[in-house]
Each structure stands twice: as C-alpha cells, then as structure tokens.
Motif scaffolding. Structure first.
Motif, PDB file in Angstrom:
ATOM      1  N   VAL A 141     -16.024   2.385  -0.187  1.00 48.50           N
ATOM      2  CA  VAL A 141     -15.928   1.237   0.968  1.00 48.50           C
ATOM      3  C   VAL A 141     -15.676   1.808   2.728  1.00 48.50           C
ATOM      4  CG1 VAL A 141     -14.569  -0.350  -0.907  1.00 48.50           C
ATOM      5  CG2 VAL A 141     -13.437   1.842   0.712  1.00 48.50           C
ATOM      6  N   ILE A 142     -14.913   1.302   3.617  1.00 49.74           N
ATOM      7  CA  ILE A 142     -15.201   1.623   4.871  1.00 49.74           C
ATOM      8  C   ILE A 142     -13.689   2.619   5.069  1.00 49.74           C
ATOM      9  CG2 ILE A 142     -14.689   2.015   7.099  1.00 49.74           C
ATOM     10  CD1 ILE A 142     -16.597  -0.883   6.525  1.00 49.74           C
ATOM     11  N   CYS A 178      -5.937   7.788   5.795  1.00 46.56           N
ATOM     12  CA  CYS A 178      -6.801   6.708   5.523  1.00 46.56           C
ATOM     13  C   CYS A 178      -6.444   6.298   6.295  1.00 46.56           C
ATOM     14  CB  CYS A 178      -6.898   6.818   4.097  1.00 46.56           C
ATOM     15  SG  CYS A 178      -8.231   5.252   4.732  1.00 46.56           S
ATOM     16  N   ALA A 179      -6.937   5.461   8.064  1.00 45.10           N
ATOM     17  CA  ALA A 179      -6.749   4.409   8.296  1.00 45.10           C
ATOM     18  C   ALA A 179      -7.222   3.098   7.811  1.00 45.10           C
ATOM     19  CB  ALA A 179      -6.108   4.725   9.883  1.00 45.10           C
ATOM     20  N   GLU A 180      -7.836   3.268   7.010  1.00 42.57           N
ATOM     21  CA  GLU A 180      -8.287   1.504   6.660  1.00 42.57           C
ATOM     22  C   GLU A 180      -8.104   1.308   5.760  1.00 42.57           C
ATOM     23  OE1 GLU A 180     -10.453  -0.543   9.765  1.00 42.57           O
ATOM     24  OE2 GLU A 180     -10.078  -1.513   7.863  1.00 42.57           O
ATOM     25  N   TYR A 181      -7.874  -0.041   5.691  1.00 38.46           N
ATOM     26  CA  TYR A 181      -6.957  -0.136   4.144  1.00 38.46           C
ATOM     27  C   TYR A 181      -8.923   0.194   2.923  1.00 38.46           C
ATOM     28  CZ  TYR A 181      -5.964  -2.932   0.697  1.00 38.46           C
ATOM     29  OH  TYR A 181      -5.394  -3.265  -0.708  1.00 38.46           O
ATOM     30  N   CYS A 182      -7.640   0.425   2.237  1.00 31.63           N
ATOM     31  CA  CYS A 182      -9.293   0.867   1.244  1.00 31.63           C
ATOM     32  C   CYS A 182      -9.261   0.791  -0.606  1.00 31.63           C
ATOM     33  CB  CYS A 182     -10.184   2.028   1.427  1.00 31.63           C
ATOM     34  SG  CYS A 182      -8.675   3.568   1.194  1.00 31.63           S
ATOM     35  N   GLY A 183      -7.663   0.269  -0.738  1.00 31.74           N
ATOM     36  CA  GLY A 183      -7.974  -0.516  -2.291  1.00 31.74           C
ATOM     37  C   GLY A 183      -6.234  -0.032  -2.640  1.00 31.74           C
ATOM     38  N   THR A 184      -6.403  -0.516  -3.713  1.00 36.86           N
ATOM     39  CA  THR A 184      -5.133  -0.658  -3.925  1.00 36.86           C
ATOM     40  C   THR A 184      -3.888   1.311  -3.691  1.00 36.86           C
ATOM     41  OG1 THR A 184      -5.527  -0.956  -6.440  1.00 36.86           O
ATOM     42  CG2 THR A 184      -3.772   0.134  -6.676  1.00 36.86           C
ATOM     43  N   LYS A 185      -4.714   2.527  -4.303  1.00 42.10           N
ATOM     44  CA  LYS A 185      -4.357   3.383  -3.486  1.00 42.10           C
ATOM     45  C   LYS A 185      -4.762   3.872  -2.531  1.00 42.10           C
ATOM     46  CE  LYS A 185      -3.404   4.832  -8.160  1.00 42.10           C
ATOM     47  NZ  LYS A 185      -4.166   5.601  -9.063  1.00 42.10           N
ATOM     48  N   HIS A 186      -4.603   3.420  -1.864  1.00 42.53           N
ATOM     49  CA  HIS A 186      -4.790   3.287   0.139  1.00 42.53           C
ATOM     50  C   HIS A 186      -3.808   4.472   1.372  1.00 42.53           C
ATOM     51  CE1 HIS A 186      -5.804   2.679   4.631  1.00 42.53           C
ATOM     52  NE2 HIS A 186      -3.762   2.230   4.372  1.00 42.53           N
ATOM     53  N   SER A 187      -2.818   3.893   0.552  1.00 37.25           N
ATOM     54  CA  SER A 187      -1.718   4.796   0.727  1.00 37.25           C
ATOM     55  C   SER A 187      -1.127   6.129   0.856  1.00 37.25           C
ATOM     56  CB  SER A 187      -0.111   4.324   1.172  1.00 37.25           C
ATOM     57  OG  SER A 187       0.635   3.375  -0.669  1.00 37.25           O
ATOM     58  N   MET A 189      -4.364   7.945   0.014  1.00 37.59           N
ATOM     59  CA  MET A 189      -5.427   8.728   0.329  1.00 37.59           C
ATOM     60  C   MET A 189      -4.758   9.882   1.452  1.00 37.59           C
ATOM     61  SD  MET A 189      -9.293   7.135   0.773  1.00 37.59           S
ATOM     62  CE  MET A 189     -10.370   8.048   1.513  1.00 37.59           C
TER      63      MET A 189
ATOM     64  N   ASN B  98       0.047  -4.535  -2.293  1.00 40.90           N
ATOM     65  CA  ASN B  98      -1.352  -4.968  -1.207  1.00 40.90           C
ATOM     66  C   ASN B  98      -1.695  -6.364  -1.393  1.00 40.90           C
ATOM     67  OD1 ASN B  98      -1.391  -2.606  -0.974  1.00 40.90           O
ATOM     68  ND2 ASN B  98      -2.758  -2.229  -2.494  1.00 40.90           N
ATOM     69  N   TYR B 174     -15.525  -3.854   0.446  1.00 40.90           N
ATOM     70  CA  TYR B 174     -13.926  -3.601   0.095  1.00 40.90           C
ATOM     71  C   TYR B 174     -14.198  -4.727  -0.183  1.00 40.90           C
ATOM     72  CZ  TYR B 174      -9.658  -3.051  -2.128  1.00 40.90           C
ATOM     73  OH  TYR B 174      -8.786  -3.263  -3.358  1.00 40.90           O
ATOM     74  N   TYR B 479       0.372   0.093   4.919  1.00 44.49           N
ATOM     75  CA  TYR B 479       0.335   1.320   3.631  1.00 44.49           C
ATOM     76  C   TYR B 479       2.013   1.352   2.437  1.00 44.49           C
ATOM     77  CZ  TYR B 479      -2.307   5.402   4.641  1.00 44.49           C
ATOM     78  OH  TYR B 479      -2.788   6.629   4.584  1.00 44.49           O
TER      79      TYR B 479
END
Lengths: 365, 602
Positions: A141-142, A178-187, A189, B98, B174, B479
């Motif tokens: 993803v982005i 990672c500044a673009e939301y990319c899913g469950t463990k975005h935070s 990354m 989320n 996504y 986050y």
C-alpha cells in the motif's frame, strides 16, 4: 519541565530553511490574530449596549477599506507563496553527486538497502555532511517516509519510484515514521535514523550482514533470469545493449507510433523490466516479456543497480551526476502504469529465462 | 421591511381572549401568547412526521438524526482520546483504535458536518427567509432525508458487524485490496448520503432562483442565503465526483478490476485526485454555511447592517469557485508533479483572500454597533477566534515547503478541526440557539447557554492547540502507539476533550428543558429583521398567512427604533407593575370583604 514544548531537532540542511518559513508564517498568523481579536474586544467593550459611545454615522460600506483588506492580504499571500516555493525548490531538486540508498516499504516495516550490500530493517544509516538520495518503492500500500528532524517526507508508492534527498548535519539518532496510514500496525512502522561520522559509516557498511554489493547480486540475478540471452553480447535476439545505458538519453516509441527522448533513469529501467511494452526503445520490437509477477520490488532494485553499474559509454560509473532537474516529474507524472498491454507478444521465443527459472509459474513473494 | 400584521388571532384582543378573568393582563404577556396553530401541532403521530412534506418538520427530522450521528461520532472520538492518554495503546488494541478513528471521521464528516447547517438550519430557514411556503421540491426534500438516514444506517451496520479501518479518506489501494472490515458497505452508505447532499443543494438553488417573495431582489437576500446558495453549488457540482470515486473503489474491491491498485494495473494517486476533487470543496460545504450563520448573528447582535454586503456575498461565491481548484494541496508529498504542486500551492493561498474579507467585514460590522452578548453572539465571537486560527494555519499547509514537514501529522488534524469543528460547529450551535425560539417557540436559559459556549471555547482550544505543537514536533496522525515524548501534549488534549464534551452536553439539558419550562418567545424575541421573524414562533405549516412584500434590503437595524422599542418595553414594564399593584389592591379589598384570594383567582 517544559520539555514537551521543545522545538523539534534540526538535523538537516533544509530543516533550518523550513523552520524559517514556519516562523515567518507564525509572525503573520500571530499579527493578524492579535489584530482582529484586539479589534473585536475593543469594539465589544466600547460599543456594548448600554455603554455611552458615539454611534453616529456608523458606516456600512467603504470601498477604500474593502480594497485595502483585499489587496494587503493578497500581497502577503503572494509573498508567502514566493518564499515557500523558493525553499521548496531547494528541497525538491536532488543535487548532483548524492549517494544513493534504496528503501522498500511494506506492511509494516522499512527495508533499507545500501548499494554496497548491507541492508537493515527499520534503520537508516547515513553519513553526516553527505547528500543522500533515497529511491523508494512500496510492495503493497502507500506508505510515507518521514524524518521529522530533517523536515522531509515523501509518500512511498506501490509500482513506482519516489525519491527523497537530504543532507544530515548533526550526528545522532532520530525518529523515522510512516506518515501515511497503511493498516493495523501503521504506528509500528517506525524506526531510527542513525547519522554517523563518515568513517563510522564506512565501518558500519562493511560489518554485519554485509554481503555482495547490490550490483553484484543484481548481476547474479541477471544471469539467473537469463537476461543476457537477449541483452548480452552475441545474443541471438536483437535487444538493446545495456552497457552505458544509465542516465543516457534514449529514444523510445510511444504506443501511438511517435517517438520521444527520455532519460534512462531508475524509473525507466524498472518500468522496462516490469512493463516492457510501455516504452519501447527506438528501433526495437516489443518482444520483451514482463517480469512483473516473477521478481519482487527488491529484485527489481538489484537489477537496476546492476544495470547502473555497467557504467556509461566511456566506461566510468555514472552515479547521480546528471539527475533530471526535478526527479519527481520523471518519477511520477510520466509514469502511466495504469494501462496494461493487451497485445503482448507472448509467443516470442525469448522467454527462455522465465521458463528455465519458473516454468511459467509466477513466483510468490 | 413591511409586513402585514401576522400575529396569532386574538392575541391583541384581551376581551375575546380572557375578558372574563377578574385579573387584568399586561400587553407584554399578551404578546407572548403561544400560537394555537403551528407546524409542530399540525399533525400528531409517527406517520405525520415520516411522511411530512413540510420543510420545517424535515429540518427537525434532520436535527434529530444528525444529533444522534454526532453522538456516535463523539463516542468514537472518546475511544481515540482515551487511547492516546498513554503512548502504548493501553485502552484498546490498535485494530480497534483504527476502527474508532475511521468511525469518528466517517460519522462526523459525511453524516454530521456536511448535513448539519444546510440540512437543518438551511431547510428550516431558506423558505422562511425567502418569504415562501416551502422549498421548490418538498418530496425531493423528504427523499434527501431518507437517503441520509439509510446511508447512515448502512455505515452504522458496517460498524456494528466489524467496522472499517481505512480512515475516512479511504486511500486506495489500502481500502480496495488490503483493508479489514466492510469497506464497500460503508462506502455505499456514503454514496447514498452524497445523493442526499446533491438533492438538498439542487432544491435550494431552484428555490432561491424561483421562489423569492415579491421585491426580494438578489441584493436584498440575507447573506445566509448567499452562503447557502454557494454551498449548494458545490454540493451539486462536486458530490457526483465522490459518487464516481466510491463506485470505482467498489468495482476494484469486488471485481478486482485494476483502477487504483498498481498490481492490477491501476494508479494509486488517481484515487487521491478524485477523492480530494470532492473532499476539498466539501470542506467549504462544511464551512460556508457556518459563515452563513455568522452574518446573521453578527448583524442582529450589533444592531447594524453588515459592513460591505456585496463583498461578503461575493466572497462566498469566490470561495466556492476557488475551492474547486485547490485539491492538489492535499497531495504535495504524494508523488504528483512538483510543478502541479506549485500551482496548487498558489491557488490555495488565493482562498485566504475571500476568507479574510469575510472576517474583516464581520469585525467592521461591530464598529459603532450596539452590541449585546447573548449566547448566540458569544458563539459568533468564538467562531471568529477559532476561524482565525484555523484559517491562518491553512497558510502553513498551502506553503509547500512547510507542508512537506507538517502534512499527515497532528498539525493537519488540529488545522481542520479548528475550521470544521471549531468554526463550523460554533456557528451551528450559535445558529441553533439563535433560531431555537423560532423552531420551538420557547426561550432557553441564556445564562446556561453562555456558560456552555465559553466551556466549549475553552475545551476546544485546550484539545486542539496542543496538536499544532505535536504536529510540528513530528507526531504523525492515525498513530495508536506513539513516541513517549509526545505524551504530555496528548494528555492535555484529552483533558480538553473532556471539557469540550461538557460544552456539547450542557445544551441538551437547558434546550430540552426549555421545551417544557421555557418562556414563550413570541414572534421576534431578538428583534431581528429577517423575514423569518415576521411570522409566529413556531411558524404555521405554510409559514406566512399572506406572502410578504419586501421593500428594503436585509439588516435594516436601526438603533433609534431600538430606543423607541426599549421605551415601549419600559412602559409595558410600568404597566405590569401598575396592574400588579391594582390586583394587590383588589385582593386586599376582597379579603377586607371576607373573601379569599383563591376565590378571586378562580
């Protein structure tokens, strides 16, 4: 005690400039906020109902004052735009001679690959005082590569390269987000940027998981995939030679039959591997098969790095000496990945490598 | 403006009304008679509401439904803020976090903010302000409400069965390929809500063009109408693009046709272009109606015509036009061309100019006014303060160099909350308080309302100002788990949110209690000039007994007339006292005759 209000670290050459623009904006904002709030409070106190005040000849229009508060903010806006754009142009143009590092983003980690061979997960190691250019791509993803201390951020897209450059000015460790939301463990990354003394960096490069250089691994892959069957000397099929290709202007045929000259940069090389029917090298037939489902983004990078290492026509390795003025343009706007070819010559007899390696079954990542 | 006498019949005739009573009644009391016939008692029962074609009843339906959605969105925000109290996502797991911020965004943006002012206040007031009996297409109006409710129900259903974790922006690939939960169901809900928005806009545009009262020329329209008209233009022109985007997203998700996913041959940046082509103008769908309310509040409580009427009116249209040309400023780091970025940056700066014109004109309206700080005016002043900060921080995001650093951080979160929540919701609350007497015929407690307004202002700033700092320090948005050095500011933010919640809850109590205990408002408790104040409160089903004829512009406030009115009220006050004294005397005499006061009363 007031640590939480601390100004963020300033650790790159552009950070100071961006902070300067930020502070100019702060000044404008504070001035206008105070001006309007002061006027409102003054008027509310002075002309509160029941308070004696001169309310005669209250105006309800005034061309002069309307024009003033149209034109003055207009001028300020144009000035701010000019200032911010001037700084932006410094930030966006990749300077000549930047060392390259590759970054692959995937849910939910960053893989950093140094051309010399060493790689790291969620850790970016860079020498202080050297211009670094990141060439980034996503496997899914982005994502967005964000180093607050450097004040830089760039979205990392699937299927196309993004570039980002910076020059670190202070040895230390900084956040990588990672500044673009990319899913469950975005935070999750997230990682660390290690800015090191050049000597320490060289030492680091040669330790640990350092293997062959990317180019060497790329060469191995090039052989495994049988690319040389067409692109090597003495090949039976007519395909462009790759020696000295990197960063050279090449003529390409567009689908509508016209030709155009573009620079054979990393983006072009990667697209030629994955979407060969998009930009056919001038004078050649569209016979190359796609490697889209057979190699992953990292392997594409290895091949690209290998082709790059083949040097220029005069034999010297050509690094980033002739970057396009705005890599972003080349890296994105010219890329039209959206139209997969429907007329791919699948029966051409040069997919030997593919057959040798995979028997036509796409490799899973 | 001149109107025919339009008070409820009998209100002026003490003999017909209550002549038998031994107690005399003052003129003031008679003026405050609750009308016998009005839109709220024109029919009873669920059916009379669910099949109503009355724009005022539909407005009430909207008010009830969006209030519910606001609370659901608020509950999601509660989960988000509680979870951010610690850096380690201790309250809920990141999966839930989320889903919570996605629900918060979807509910608040699509089901609360976009319909809030246009569908509630716009629906109620547009026909009243135009001096007509309803919108051009009453059935379409009811359909709009049903579309919103069905849309919201689908979105809520998706939340109940498992939620969505894409964020309200639904970025592809996504959302189309990788997301968890029920993306298509939620998207379908938003798709329907979009059509609700389009139809409402269409209805307003045609009503404004075709159904103005005799003499109500374009430049005699209240600025509320100008802003709502500009909003409607955006709704009609931009929302279809949202519908297309959602459709494409659904096609990719269901049929795996490559539109946005590069592996299928799509382009991920295309989604962002389409999405923001709607969603940036949508910001103005939320903000312009707030500005609409502002112009009414500022003039009424300053007792002055608006300063620079035409500038304010054309600023609304200017904002609407430019809003279509700035979507790329959401994408400076997304991989769009730097040249495109620079052009979008310039155009984004241009939006600041009409916004500045509006703020300066409202401020100038206060000059030499006769300012009353009633609750709606407090909300209006809060709007100015919050919109200043929200609007000016927009300049930071329009400056590409700074945007590189602050985009996708809490700076952006703070900025758009200042504009969309701080400014717009303050205006919405101000509007609800201002027109509450018109909608219900009752007055609420002004003291409590002022307390609520100030609580909201304080809580809001404590919640969102720290987020500007967090953003510049580099805390990314969305986050669940964050670096420990960001904790203090996050705790401040959560504390502020608690105060803010109080500011939102208070009106529930005093507004609802006013329905039962509130003083009767009378047709025009604020002595405002708009046509909507020239009919009874609450108005009758068809608004006006006779169609008003408009002879002057809006905001014909006149301090001299105010003074005369004050003198009249003082006289009434004296009259009241006299009557009281006379009654007391009568009671004394009666008791002197051996009679009790109760006998006299009966």
């Amino acid at each position: 005690m007031f640590d939480f209000l601390k100004w963020p670290e300033t650790a790159s050459t552009v950070a100071g400039q961006i902070d300067f623009v930020f502070n100019v904006l702060n000044a404008v904002t504070i001035f206008f906020t105070l001006l309007v709030v002061a006027c409102v409070i003054y008027f509310v106190c002075k002309y509160r109902r029941g308070v004696k005040a001169d309310r005669s000849n209250a105006p309800d229009e005034g061309l002069a004052i309307e024009l003033t508060w149209t034109i003055v903010p207009g001028i300020i806006c144009v000035f701010l735009f000019g200032l911010a754009t001037y700084v932006y142009l410094q930030v966006v143009r990749t300077p000549a001679g930047a060392m390259e590092i590759y970054v692959v983003g995937k849910q939910w980690m960053w893989k950093v690959q140094h051309p010399e061979g060493r790689w790291a997960m969620n850790e970016l190691h860079v020498p202080v005082g050297r211009k670094v250019k990141l060439t980034m791509i996503s496997e899914d993803v982005i994502h967005s590569f964000f180093i607050p201390a450097f004040r830089v951020k760039q979205d990392v897209l699937p299927g196309r390269f993004s570039t980002l450059w910076f020059e670190a000015t202070k040895v230390g460790q900084y956040h990588l987000f990672c500044a673009e939301y990319c899913g469950t463990k975005h935070s999750g990354m997230v990682g660390t940027v290690h800015v090191m003394e050049p000597a320490d960096y060289e030492k680091w490069l040669s330790e640990g998981n350092a293997k062959d250089s990317m180019a060497a691994r790329g060469e191995k892959l090039f052989r495994e995939l049988g690319c040389g069957g067409c692109h090597g000397p003495g090949a039976s099929v007519r395909a462009p030679m790759l020696n000295g290709l990197y960063n050279k202007p090449v003529p390409i045929q567009l689908p509508d039959g016209s030709t155009k000259v573009i620079t054979a940069d990393a983006r072009y090389i990667m697209d030629s591997i994955l979407l060969p029917e998009q930009e056919i090298a001038g004078g050649y037939k569209p016979i190359m098969p796609t490697f889209k489902n057979q190699i992953n983004q990292e392997e594409t990078l290895l091949l690209t790095e290998y082709i790059k290492s083949l040097g220029t026509a005069n034999g010297s390795r050509n690094s980033a000496a002739a970057e396009p003025a705005m890599p972003g343009v080349a890296a994105s706007e010219n890329t039209t990945l959206a139209s997969p070819s429907t007329s791919r010559p699948v029966n051409e007899p040069l997919a030997g490598a593919t057959q040798k390696r995979d028997n036509g079954v796409p490799r899973s990542r | 403006m001149e109107f025919k006498e339009n008070r409820p019949s009998g209100a002026h005739d003490p003999v017909a009304d209550n002549g038998q009573s031994a107690m005399a009644r003052s003129t003031a009391e008679l003026e405050q008679e609750f009308p016998k016939r009005h839109y709220l008692n024109s029919g009873y029962g669920v059916k009379s509401w669910l099949f109503t074609l009355d724009h005022k009843r539909i407005a009430i339906l909207y008010l009830l439904s969006i209030t519910a959605y606001f609370f659901l969105g608020g509950l999601a925000a509660l989960v988000v803020r509680l979870n951010l109290l610690t850096p380690y996502s201790t309250f809920v797991r990141p999966e839930i976090y989320n889903r919570a911020f996605t629900m918060h965004g979807v509910m608040m943006v699509f089901f609360f903010l976009i319909p809030a002012i246009p569908a509630v206040l716009g629906n109620f007031l547009v026909p009243l302000m135009l001096g007509t009996k309803d919108l051009a297409f009453p059935k379409l109006n009811l359909l709009s409400w049903y579309l919103l409710v069905v849309g919201a129900t689908l979105a809520l259903l998706a939340m109940l069965v498992g939620g969505v974790d894409t964020g309200w922006t639904f970025y592809a690939p996504y959302s189309s390929i990788y997301a968890n939960g029920y993306v298509v169901l939620t998207a379908l809900g938003i798709f329907l809500a979009g059509f609700s928005s389009i139809l409402t806009g269409l209805n307003f545009i045609i009503t404004v063009h075709k159904m103005r009262a005799p003499g109500l020329t374009w430049f005699r329209l209240p600025l509320f109408i100008w802003s709502i008209y500009a909003t409607s233009l955006i709704q009609v022109l931009a929302t279809p693009v949202l519908a297309i985007t959602i459709l494409l997203l659904a096609v990719e998700t269901i049929f795996k046709v490559g539109i946005f996913e590069p592996k299928l041959g799509g382009d991920p940046v295309l989604f962002q272009h389409l999405f923001w082509f709607y969603s940036h103008p949508a910001v103005y769908i939320m903000l312009l109606p707030g500005m609409a309310v502002m112009s009414e509040l500022i003039t009424c409580y300053s007792r002055k015509p608006i300063f620079g009427y035409k500038f304010v009116a054309f600023a609304s249209l200017g904002i609407a036009v430019i809003s279509f040309l700035v979507w790329g400023h959401h994408m400076f780091v997304s991989g769009q061309s730097p040249y495109a970025g620079i052009v979008f940056s310039f155009l984004s700066f241009l939006v600041a100019i009409p916004s500045a014109i509006k703020v300066f004109n409202w401020t100038a309206t206060l000059y030499k006014g006769s300012i009353r700080l009633d609750a709606p005016m407090i909300y209006a002043l809060c709007f100015i303060g919050l919109f200043l900060i929200g609007g000016l921080t927009g300049l930071y995001l329009a400056s590409i160099a700074v945007d590189l650093h602050v985009t996708d951080t809490y700076f952006v979160v703070a900025h758009f909350h200042y504009v969309m929540v701080g400014a717009t919701v303050s205006a919405f609350m101000g509007g609800i308080h201002f027109w509450w007497p018109k909608m219900t015929g009752r007055l609420y407690s002004d003291v409590w309302a002022r307390v609520a307004a100030i609580t909201l202002f304080v809580g809001f700033n404590l919640t969102f100002f720290p987020q500007f700092i967090l953003g510049y320090q580099g805390m990314p948005r969305r986050y669940a788990i964050y670096a420990p050095e960001f904790q203090v500011l996050n705790v401040m933010s959560t504390a502020g949110a608690t105060i803010m919640a109080l500011g939102y809850l208070l009106p529930f109590f005093y507004l609802l209690s006013s329905l039962r205990n509130g003083k009767v408002a009378g047709p025009n408790p604020w002595r405002a000039t708009g046509l909507e104040w020239q009919t009874s409160s609450p108005p009758t089903t068809f608004n006006f007994d006779t169609i008003p004829i408009v002879k002057v512009g809006p905001y014909a406030y006149n301090p001299a007339a105010d003074e005369a009115e004050d003198a009249r009220l003082e006289l009434i006050e004296t009259e009241k006292k006299l009557i009281e004294a006379r009654n007391n005397l009568a009671v004394e005499r009666a008791s002197g005759d051996g009679l009790k006061k109760e006998d006299l009363d009966s």
